[in-house]
Enzyme design. Structure first.
Site, PDB file in Angstrom:
ATOM      1  N   ARG A  95       0.863  -1.170   0.000  1.00  0.00           N
ATOM      2  CA  ARG A  95       0.000   0.000   0.000  1.00  0.00           C
ATOM      3  C   ARG A  95       0.908   1.231   0.000  1.00  0.00           C
ATOM      4  NH1 ARG A  95      -3.268   2.884   4.777  1.00  0.00           N
ATOM      5  NH2 ARG A  95      -4.425   4.286   3.438  1.00  0.00           N
ATOM      6  N   HIS A 184      -7.934   7.037   0.218  1.00  0.00           N
ATOM      7  CA  HIS A 184      -8.816   5.871   0.420  1.00  0.00           C
ATOM      8  C   HIS A 184      -9.273   5.271  -0.908  1.00  0.00           C
ATOM      9  CE1 HIS A 184     -10.234   7.658   4.538  1.00  0.00           C
ATOM     10  NE2 HIS A 184      -9.280   6.769   4.746  1.00  0.00           N
ATOM     11  N   GLY A 216     -10.059   8.300   9.842  1.00  0.00           N
ATOM     12  CA  GLY A 216     -10.013   9.196   8.680  1.00  0.00           C
ATOM     13  C   GLY A 216     -11.275   8.905   7.883  1.00  0.00           C
ATOM     14  N   ILE A 336     -16.800   3.158  11.167  1.00  0.00           N
ATOM     15  CA  ILE A 336     -18.050   3.844  11.516  1.00  0.00           C
ATOM     16  C   ILE A 336     -19.152   3.449  10.532  1.00  0.00           C
ATOM     17  CG2 ILE A 336     -19.178   6.113  11.679  1.00  0.00           C
ATOM     18  CD1 ILE A 336     -16.430   7.242  12.609  1.00  0.00           C
ATOM     19  N   GLY A 337     -18.841   3.508   9.244  1.00  0.00           N
ATOM     20  CA  GLY A 337     -19.840   3.192   8.213  1.00  0.00           C
ATOM     21  C   GLY A 337     -20.402   1.791   8.359  1.00  0.00           C
TER      22      GLY A 337
END
Ligand code: ADP
Length: 406
Positions: A95, A184, A216, A336-337
């Protein structure tokens, strides 16, 4: 083909090892935290261990080289490992946070690619140096194996100039490449693709808004499978109110506060990135679970922080539906989502005018991947899987490069 995915942060290293021939099965995964301290925490598990079983230990990892060596040691350990004397992988995927304007897709790591990653140190000082450290160690440990860089910014390179140019003098873009990049990308790409699959639609004919909400957080308008606009900018500071980051605000506040609070550039940067957002507004924590707990106990600033967080998400969804001229689905992902039922409800309830109607029973159900709406516009929860996406891209690049590599 076995693919090792490496994600090096400033003081952490996460890895996942996939077997891409056998339905992308996860063979091993782990994380080393607090690299560089006296003692680092290392935990990992392999597919041979029982469901709840994992190895947790303290190690000495003074730098990322030592951390990758610890991973190798663990994976060739006769008791806990999977290999005899060396980790056998066919490719390593890294990444890499910032690829600047040079990369619109993943790349086989060469001397030239490393130079571009290094050129981006200036605009991604927290992320690109540890990413690079990981690459250099892996080149030594996994010799003669293709190494692939998968960039967080690459997916957003399809944005048009009207979306990515700021209202600054144009020469500053030309001189310093100051523009919106977006982050992202791997997550937004993964969940938008998965959403189109679940919708049983050709992604080229879809308009999807993906909300990656973690510590984030960013939102992307994905039009026809391509990033059309995204909330993070030149750095991850722009856009939503995040765990500790301000998100959007009048830039004049920066110079005003620097004068008033006698802050230099680093002090201001620290305030904007580390002390603001949910943490700064609530005064409780950057962790949404703790803020929600405080709100349940009638902490007014905690309630306020949650409402501000949701309001900003709602505004972006409305703006991006307008920017794309339509909307088929909204996707929630990230810590969170994926988990915060009340946040999804609060956001969706403000968006009825767009054709969004939440199904409370589905929103509250335990399923991980689900559709939670009963209106014209679908609302979905899709767990992100950035590492799998990195592994898939690594496999494609490694296969493409086979003839040049071997
Ligand atoms: P990162 O950006 O660090 O990868 P994550 O995607 O892991 O972050 O998300 C972390 C955030 O998710 C934290 O604010 C945490 O409180 C929140 N979160 C995790 N589980 C829940 C939950 N069940 N309810 C509300 N928030 C949650």
């Amino acid at each position: 083909m076995k693919v090792m995915v490496i994600n090096c942060g400033s003081s952490s290293l996460k890895f996942k090892l996939f077997d891409m021939e056998k339905n992308n099965v996860l063979l091993a995964e782990g994380v080393i935290e607090e690299i560089g301290k006296e003692k680092s925490k290392f935990n990992f598990k392999t597919h041979k261990m029982k469901k709840d079983e994992k190895v947790v230990k303290e190690i000495k990892a003074e730098n990322h080289t030592a951390a990758v060596e610890a991973v190798e040691k663990a994976l060739i350990d006769p008791k806990t490992g999977l290999f005899k004397d060396k980790i056998e992988v066919d490719a390593v995927g890294h990444r890499v946070v910032h690829g600047g304007e040079k990369f619109s897709k993943s790349a086989l790591i060469t001397k030239g690619v490393k130079e571009v990653i290094t050129d981006c140190f200036e605009i991604a000082p927290l992320h690109n140096p540890p990413n690079m450290a990981g690459i250099e160690v892996c080149e030594k440990i996994f010799k003669d194996v293709p190494q692939v860089a998968v960039f967080d910014t690459a997916f957003h390179q399809t944005m048009t100039k009207q979306a990515y140019i700021y209202g600054l003098p144009y020469e500053l873009y030309e001189r310093y490449h100051v523009r919106k990049y977006g982050f992202h990308g791997t997550s937004h790409e993964y969940v938008s693709k998965r959403a189109a699959e679940l919708l049983k639609k050709d992604i080229k004919k879809t308009k999807i808004i993906t909300c990656h909400l973690g510590n984030g957080a960013s939102i992307t308008a994905v039009n026809g499978g391509q990033s059309f606009d995204t909330s993070m900018g030149f750095t991850p500071l722009e856009g939503l109110v995040m765990g500790t980051r301000t998100g959007d605000m009048d830039p004049a506040v920066v110079t005003f506060l620097m004068k008033k609070e006698h802050l230099d550039a680093d002090g201001m940067d620290n305030l904007l990135n580390k002390k603001s957002g949910l943490k700064g507004i609530s005064g409780v924590s950057n962790d949404l679970r703790e803020i929600m707990e405080a709100a349940r106990n009638d902490n007014a600033r905690a309630k306020f922080a949650i409402d501000i967080f949701c309001y900003r998400i709602t505004k972006y969804i409305g703006a991006y539906a307008a920017a794309m001229g339509g909307l088929d689905a909204v996707v929630f992902t990230g810590g969170i989502g994926e988990n915060a039922v009340a946040i999804r409800k609060e956001v969706c309830e403000s968006l009825g005018f767009l054709g969004i109607k939440i199904d409370d029973a589905k929103n509250e159900s335990k399923e991980k991947e689900k559709t939670i709406s009963k209106g014209k516009v679908k609302v979905m929860v899709i767990p992100t899987n950035e590492e799998l996406m990195i592994a898939m891209k690594t496999k494609w690049v490694a296969e493409e490069s086979k003839h040049t590599f071997r």
